[in-house]
Design an enzyme around this catalytic site. Structure first.
Site, short mmCIF file in Angstrom:
data_model
loop_
_atom_site.label_atom_id
_atom_site.label_comp_id
_atom_site.label_asym_id
_atom_site.label_seq_id
_atom_site.Cartn_x
_atom_site.Cartn_y
_atom_site.Cartn_z
N SER A 133 17.30 64.76 -5.08
CA SER A 133 16.35 64.10 -4.17
C SER A 133 15.84 65.14 -3.18
CB SER A 133 17.06 62.98 -3.41
OG SER A 133 16.24 62.50 -2.36
N TYR A 146 23.74 59.30 2.02
CA TYR A 146 22.89 59.56 0.85
C TYR A 146 22.44 61.03 0.85
CZ TYR A 146 19.06 59.02 -2.54
OH TYR A 146 18.22 59.16 -3.62
P1 NAD Z 1 16.91 52.61 -9.58
O1 NAD Z 1 17.85 51.89 -8.68
O2 NAD Z 1 15.56 52.07 -9.78
O3 NAD Z 1 17.62 52.90 -10.97
C1 NAD Z 1 18.91 53.49 -10.98
C2 NAD Z 1 19.63 53.05 -12.23
O4 NAD Z 1 20.96 53.60 -12.17
C3 NAD Z 1 19.78 51.53 -12.35
O5 NAD Z 1 19.39 51.11 -13.63
C4 NAD Z 1 21.26 51.29 -12.09
O6 NAD Z 1 21.77 50.17 -12.81
C5 NAD Z 1 21.87 52.59 -12.58
N1 NAD Z 1 23.18 52.83 -11.98
C6 NAD Z 1 23.48 52.87 -10.65
N2 NAD Z 1 24.79 53.05 -10.51
C7 NAD Z 1 25.33 53.12 -11.75
C8 NAD Z 1 26.64 53.29 -12.24
N3 NAD Z 1 27.68 53.40 -11.41
N4 NAD Z 1 26.84 53.33 -13.58
C9 NAD Z 1 25.81 53.20 -14.43
N5 NAD Z 1 24.53 53.02 -14.03
C10 NAD Z 1 24.30 52.98 -12.69
O7 NAD Z 1 16.80 54.10 -8.98
P2 NAD Z 1 15.66 55.20 -9.17
O8 NAD Z 1 14.77 55.13 -8.00
O9 NAD Z 1 15.10 55.16 -10.55
O10 NAD Z 1 16.57 56.49 -8.95
C11 NAD Z 1 17.02 57.30 -10.03
C12 NAD Z 1 17.60 58.57 -9.44
O11 NAD Z 1 16.59 59.22 -8.67
C13 NAD Z 1 18.76 58.32 -8.47
O12 NAD Z 1 19.74 59.33 -8.61
C14 NAD Z 1 18.11 58.39 -7.11
O13 NAD Z 1 19.01 58.76 -6.10
C15 NAD Z 1 17.05 59.45 -7.36
N6 NAD Z 1 15.93 59.37 -6.40
C16 NAD Z 1 15.15 58.26 -6.27
C17 NAD Z 1 14.11 58.25 -5.33
C18 NAD Z 1 13.19 57.07 -5.11
O14 NAD Z 1 12.38 57.10 -4.16
N7 NAD Z 1 13.23 56.04 -5.94
C19 NAD Z 1 13.89 59.37 -4.53
C20 NAD Z 1 14.71 60.48 -4.70
C21 NAD Z 1 15.72 60.48 -5.63
#
Ligand code: NAD
Length: 245
Positions: A133, A146
């Site tokens: 991130s 986070y």
């Molecule tokens: P999201 O919540 O939309 O999807 C995350 C997925 O991970 C979900 O399907 C959830 O079920 C799965 N998950 C969570 N914990 C789990 C576990 N213990 N075991 C198995 N599956 C698990 O999130 P996203 O926005 O698509 O984020 C994906 C990655 O990108 C994450 O690592 C997040 O930190 C990172 N990220 C997201 C953003 C944002 O703005 N959305 C920004 C920076 C980084």
């Protein structure tokens, strides 16, 4: 034909990675604890997809993903450690359970996956991408735990890049900015004024909009591709210019 493993593949960026890799002809093992959404995400990828419903904080789930890729597709060329959870809470209001949950998913599970996949990636001189991130590069208000986990994820990628370079394995981090996914909605909902946060986030990034999950997936696909064959140990922002300021 190449084979990849994507965790957190049921929603958001992980589901977009699954579609992008499948579209580029990859066979895939998709892992997520949300089985219903995982089935739906897999159905958008066509053939050559195995699903594994499980919690990535369980070491055996990561081992099973690698075994599944080897048994079904003959090896592992790339791993995208994408599953993650967020928390918008001050440090004073953060309890042990939250601290444990965030580090378990965002850091410990990534370590488990790297350990499980090391030998397989060594055989193919493959590639690991950690979905970190921008909050691991620059701090964000109201999310100290986070931010700490994402900083750790970036340093893990850099350290593994050094350790695994002699084996030809490349390791990189993708650093998304504010991306339009279910996680973002849950982040807004945790804030005192979700509507204001929603409105402000669209203009917070210099390109003037939220990122699309597909734009993060494209970065991951590039980093595992031949086009990135001399790129390792980088933390690539996909943030519309946010960290340039
Ligand atoms: P999201 O919540 O939309 O999807 C995350 C997925 O991970 C979900 O399907 C959830 O079920 C799965 N998950 C969570 N914990 C789990 C576990 N213990 N075991 C198995 N599956 C698990 O999130 P996203 O926005 O698509 O984020 C994906 C990655 O990108 C994450 O690592 C997040 O930190 C990172 N990220 C997201 C953003 C944002 O703005 N959305 C920004 C920076 C980084």
């Amino acid at each position: 034909m190449s084979t990849g493993i994507v965790t957190g593949a049921a929603n958001g960026i992980g589901a977009a990675c699954a579609r992008a890799f499948a579209g580029a002809g990859w066979d895939l093992v998709l892992v997520d604890r949300d089985e219903g959404q995982l089935v739906q995400a897999a159905s958008a990828c066509g053939a050559g997809v195995e699903i594994l419903a499980g919690d990535v904080t369980d070491r055996s789930v990561n081992a099973a993903a690698v075994t599944r890729a080897e048994d079904r597709f003959g090896g592992v060329d790339a791993v995208v450690a994408n599953a993650g959870v967020n928390l918008a809470r001050s440090i004073d209001d953060t309890g042990d359970e939250d601290i444990e949950r965030l580090f378990a998913v965002n850091v410990r599970a990534v370590i488990y996956l790297a350990q499980a996949a090391h030998r397989a990636l060594s055989r193919t001189a493959g590639s690991l991408v950690i979905m970190a991130s921008k909050t691991g590069l620059v701090a964000q208000r109201d999310s100290p735990i986070y931010c700490a986990t994402k900083g750790a994820a970036i340093q893990l990628a850099r350290a593994l890049a050094l350790d695994w370079a002699p084996e030809g394995i490349r390791v990189n981090a993708v650093c998304p900015g504010i991306v339009d996914t279910p996680m973002l909605e849950s982040f807004f909902d945790q804030l005192p004024d979700p509507e204001r946060a929603r409105a402000e986030s669209a203009t917070a990034q210099p390109l003037g909009r939220l990122a699309r999950p597909e734009e993060c997936a494209a970065a991951a696909l590039f980093l595992v591709s031949e086009g990135a064959s001399f790129i390792t140990g980088v933390a690539l922002p996909v943030d519309g210019g946010f960290t340039a300021e």
